[in-house]
Design an enzyme around this catalytic site. Structure first.
Site, PDB file in Angstrom:
ATOM      1  N   CYS A   7      27.843 -21.992  37.743  1.00 31.30           N
ATOM      2  CA  CYS A   7      28.483 -22.782  38.797  1.00 31.30           C
ATOM      3  C   CYS A   7      29.041 -24.051  38.152  1.00 31.30           C
ATOM      4  O   CYS A   7      29.243 -24.092  36.941  1.00 31.30           O
ATOM      5  CB  CYS A   7      27.542 -23.070  39.961  1.00 31.30           C
ATOM      6  SG  CYS A   7      26.225 -24.267  39.617  1.00 31.30           S
ATOM      7  N   ARG A  13      23.692 -24.100  43.003  1.00 36.88           N
ATOM      8  CA  ARG A  13      23.862 -22.652  43.189  1.00 36.88           C
ATOM      9  C   ARG A  13      23.336 -21.830  42.029  1.00 36.88           C
ATOM     10  O   ARG A  13      22.535 -20.904  42.231  1.00 36.88           O
ATOM     11  CB  ARG A  13      25.347 -22.325  43.423  1.00 36.88           C
ATOM     12  CG  ARG A  13      25.867 -22.890  44.731  1.00 36.88           C
ATOM     13  CD  ARG A  13      27.369 -22.810  44.820  1.00 36.88           C
ATOM     14  NE  ARG A  13      27.976 -23.811  43.941  1.00 36.88           N
ATOM     15  CZ  ARG A  13      29.281 -24.022  43.836  1.00 36.88           C
ATOM     16  NH1 ARG A  13      30.115 -23.271  44.530  1.00 36.88           N
ATOM     17  NH2 ARG A  13      29.758 -24.956  43.038  1.00 36.88           N
ATOM     18  N   ASP A 118      29.797 -24.727  47.896  1.00 37.58           N
ATOM     19  CA  ASP A 118      29.006 -25.709  47.154  1.00 37.58           C
ATOM     20  C   ASP A 118      28.226 -26.591  48.120  1.00 37.58           C
ATOM     21  O   ASP A 118      28.825 -27.330  48.900  1.00 37.58           O
ATOM     22  CB  ASP A 118      29.934 -26.573  46.300  1.00 37.58           C
ATOM     23  CG  ASP A 118      29.185 -27.458  45.319  1.00 37.58           C
ATOM     24  OD1 ASP A 118      27.934 -27.516  45.373  1.00 37.58           O
ATOM     25  OD2 ASP A 118      29.859 -28.101  44.496  1.00 37.58           O
TER      26      ASP A 118
END
Length: 147
Positions: A7, A13, A118
């Site tokens: 990420c 994440r 996100d």
């Protein structure tokens, strides 16, 4: 098999993906998997975000030893599978390691497609919602690889 989740900051994440997938491996008795994560725009040594830690804690997964890592060409080369959270992360991996094209996939391709949003800076509920979107894809990936 060496799996790398990617990420941006390697604080939300991809750490949640790494920690959860590693837990799936452990519970399935699969010690033949090495699960890591990295960020396309981060420094080394950071901890998981508070929200990500909260999500993992609710699953009884310890995130206290996690430290962020910046994606390198060597990481991409040594990985058997690279799982990106968004199309832009996939492009960043390919810009850094063009030879990795055949082994880069989007996480949500394992559950309907799309990008993982996100949650950085969001509430704990936002992190829970993002992980809830990631979880089926991670479980589908595990089912596919654990055959």
């Amino acid at each position: 098999m060496r799996i790398l989740f990617v990420c941006t900051g390697n604080s939300c994440r991809s750490p949640m993906a790494e920690l959860y997938f590693d837990d799936l491996c452990r519970r399935a008795g699969r010690s033949d998997f090495l699960v890591r994560s990295a960020g396309t725009c981060t420094g080394d040594g950071g901890t998981v975000s508070r929200g990500a830690a909260s999500v993992m804690q609710a699953l009884n997964i310890d995130s206290s030893r996690f430290r962020s890592r910046s994606l390198t060409p060597a990481m991409a080369a040594e990985s058997d599978l690279i799982v990106a959270m968004t199309a832009s992360h996939r492009q960043a991996v390919l810009a850094l390691a063009p030879d990795a094209a055949s082994k880069v996939h989007l996480l949500l391709d394992f559950d309907g497609g799309g990008d993982v949003p996100d949650p950085f800076g969001g509430s704990d509920a936002c992190y829970r919602a993002v992980f809830a979107r990631m979880k089926p894809a991670l479980e589908n990936l595990a089912k596919q690889l654990f055959r």
